[in-house]
Scaffold this motif. Structure first.
Motif, short mmCIF file in Angstrom:
data_model
loop_
_atom_site.label_atom_id
_atom_site.label_comp_id
_atom_site.label_asym_id
_atom_site.label_seq_id
_atom_site.Cartn_x
_atom_site.Cartn_y
_atom_site.Cartn_z
N LYS A 239 0.85 -1.24 0.07
CA LYS A 239 -0.10 0.02 -0.07
C LYS A 239 0.89 1.37 0.10
CE LYS A 239 -4.18 -1.05 2.31
NZ LYS A 239 -4.72 -0.90 3.50
N SER A 240 0.51 2.22 -0.96
CA SER A 240 1.09 3.46 -0.61
C SER A 240 0.22 4.25 0.13
CB SER A 240 1.43 4.20 -1.92
OG SER A 240 0.32 4.46 -2.82
N SER A 241 0.75 5.02 1.30
CA SER A 241 -0.10 5.93 1.88
C SER A 241 0.07 7.43 1.63
CB SER A 241 0.14 5.63 3.57
OG SER A 241 1.46 6.05 3.69
N GLY A 242 -0.90 8.30 1.61
CA GLY A 242 -0.73 9.59 1.07
C GLY A 242 0.15 10.40 2.30
N ALA A 243 0.55 11.59 1.66
CA ALA A 243 1.43 12.36 2.46
C ALA A 243 0.25 12.88 3.55
CB ALA A 243 1.90 13.35 1.56
N LEU A 244 1.23 12.99 4.69
CA LEU A 244 0.52 13.78 5.84
C LEU A 244 0.03 15.24 5.44
CD1 LEU A 244 -0.08 13.97 9.03
CD2 LEU A 244 2.13 14.53 9.50
N ARG A 245 -1.13 15.58 5.97
CA ARG A 245 -1.64 16.89 5.66
C ARG A 245 -1.81 17.51 7.00
NH1 ARG A 245 -6.10 16.07 0.75
NH2 ARG A 245 -4.93 14.47 -0.31
N PHE A 246 -1.92 18.79 6.93
CA PHE A 246 -1.87 19.78 8.24
C PHE A 246 -2.98 20.64 8.06
CE2 PHE A 246 2.30 18.35 7.94
CZ PHE A 246 2.67 17.96 9.30
N GLY A 247 -3.83 21.11 8.98
CA GLY A 247 -4.80 22.03 8.93
C GLY A 247 -5.04 22.56 10.28
N ALA A 248 -5.87 23.41 10.47
CA ALA A 248 -6.25 23.93 11.77
C ALA A 248 -7.71 24.09 11.96
CB ALA A 248 -5.75 25.51 12.05
N ALA A 249 -8.31 23.88 13.41
CA ALA A 249 -9.88 24.05 13.28
C ALA A 249 -9.79 25.28 14.46
CB ALA A 249 -10.43 22.74 13.83
N THR A 310 -6.90 9.41 10.40
CA THR A 310 -6.49 8.91 9.22
C THR A 310 -7.87 8.64 8.32
OG1 THR A 310 -4.69 7.58 10.26
CG2 THR A 310 -5.08 6.94 7.99
N PHE A 311 -7.50 9.39 7.25
CA PHE A 311 -8.48 9.02 5.96
C PHE A 311 -8.06 8.03 5.21
CE2 PHE A 311 -9.53 13.48 7.32
CZ PHE A 311 -10.86 13.31 7.71
N THR A 312 -9.03 7.48 4.26
CA THR A 312 -8.81 6.52 3.28
C THR A 312 -7.43 6.79 2.63
OG1 THR A 312 -10.68 6.13 2.98
CG2 THR A 312 -9.59 4.79 1.87
N HIS A 313 -7.12 7.95 2.24
CA HIS A 313 -6.17 8.29 1.16
C HIS A 313 -4.98 9.26 1.97
CE1 HIS A 313 -8.28 6.67 -1.83
NE2 HIS A 313 -9.49 7.17 -1.83
N PHE A 314 -5.22 9.69 3.04
CA PHE A 314 -4.33 10.35 3.78
C PHE A 314 -4.12 10.61 5.21
CE2 PHE A 314 -7.46 13.50 2.77
CZ PHE A 314 -7.57 14.34 3.64
#
Ligand code: SF4
Length: 362
Positions: A239-249, A310-314
């Protein structure tokens, strides 16, 4: 001299073929009791079968059971579900994940009412014309609800078939081959029970780890059992997992116990669900630079606890900011104030529930 190409699947090792009748005898004794499953002799209810199949996509039986029961209480028939407001359906679904399924569920119920007079069609072809019903789900409904001969291959069935025939091709490439092999196994008699029996066998006996081969009705003809290589099947591609994403809430709490929410755009990830206002999510996002993107000016405090999801793609790492504001603060455009006490009733997806919890505790 050229070597012969490796065979993608070997025939059953002992020369005997897996016998569907043996599986059906096993099923009659050991079938799982599931809330959506008809009892022996009962006619299956296509609405329950369809609802369970949609809910079970990427979700475990255990997680689905309470949702299934809640849906049946809130929407006892497909017509009730079709007539319900979209927000009610999304709220009832909140926490189950993969929210496009909930939107399709609602659209499908409406299509069944509008195009088929409130009765589910019984052919795979017509079932596939419904929103959210792909090849697998159409086959499962045709077989389980209408006892049509259909080839039903879910993850459990893939594992059983890959082991029975020691399928060397890795998944997902092996899917067409596994489907063909499953087709060859599917009987004309009791195809609905056969489909459920294969699923039950995979879920309870032919498990990913330590399959209970001694109890399996296919133990004699099973090629992997004969070789002692059961746990190495099905073969899988890395499996190739997507790159880590960042955000703010941004969790804004009013002094009178209200918290700020908005609705995500209808299309896309978590579409139509509720959330505290936040930023885009990307690999290059710097959470320290999030403040100009806050919904309004306030004394925002960056909390040390972050939300990992963790979402399906990232995978996502969400930084949470919190501010306390006066009870008179108006909601910015597109947002509303919701009582903290009734947040459970809001259509908040799991990641946003986590963010809200961090924000409220922070
Ligand atoms: S014999 Fe074992 S590996 Fe083969 S199908 Fe049965 S449980 Fe699975």
């Amino acid at each position: 001299m050229l070597a012969a190409p490796p065979s993608p699947a070997k025939p059953a090792a002992t020369g005997s073929r897996p016998d569907p009748a043996a599986l059906l005898i096993w099923y009659d004794r050991h079938r799982r009791a599931l809330p959506w499953r008809a009892l022996p002799g009962e006619t299956p209810d296509p609405y329950r079968v369809w609802l369970s199949e949609i809910m079970l996509q990427q979700t475990t039986v255990r997680a689905v059971k309470p949702y299934f029961e809640r849906f049946l209480t809130l929407f006892p028939t497909v017509a009730d579900l079709a007539a319900a407001p979209a927000e009610d359906v999304m709220k009832a679904w909140a926490g189950l994940g993969y929210y496009s399924r909930a939107r399709n569920l609602h659209a499908c119920a409406q299509a069944v009412v509008e195009r088929f007079g409130g009765r589910f069609p019984d052919s795979e072809e017509e079932l596939r014309s419904l929103p959210g019903v792909g090849a697998y789900t159409a086959a499962a409904i045709a077989a389980i609800a209408f006892d049509r001969r259909a080839v039903v291959v879910d993850g459990n069935v893939e594992r059983v078939v890959a082991r029975l025939y020691t399928v060397e091709q890795p998944l997902p490439k092996a899917k067409p081959l596994i489907r063909d092999l499953a087709d060859g196994l599917t009987p004309e008699q009791r195809p609905g029970d056969f489909a459920q029996a294969m699923m039950d066998l995979g879920a309870t006996i032919c498990t990913p780890k330590s399959p209970a081969c001694g109890l399996c009705p296919f133990r004699e003809p099973c090629a992997a059992r004969t070789e002692g290589t059961q746990e190495t099947y099905p073969r899988k591609e890395k499996k190739s997992s997507g790159a880590l994403r960042f955000g703010a809430a941004f969790v804004a709490v009013r002094e009178d116990g209200m918290v700020l929410l908005r609705t995500r755009p209808a299309k896309g990830l978590l579409g139509g669900m509720a959330e505290p206002p936040g930023t885009e999510w990307s690999a290059g996002f710097d959470p320290a630079a999030a403040l100009p993107l806050a919904p309004f000016a306030a004394e925002w405090r960056r909390l040390t606890r972050v939300v990992e999801h963790t979402f399906t793609h990232f995978p996502l790492r969400l930084t949470v900011y919190r501010a306390t504001v006066p009870a008179s603060a108006p909601p910015p455009e597109g947002c509303w104030w919701a009582p903290v006490a009734t947040l459970d009733g809001e259509a908040l997806p799991t990641v946003m529930r986590k963010a809200m919890m961090v924000g409220l505790e922070g």
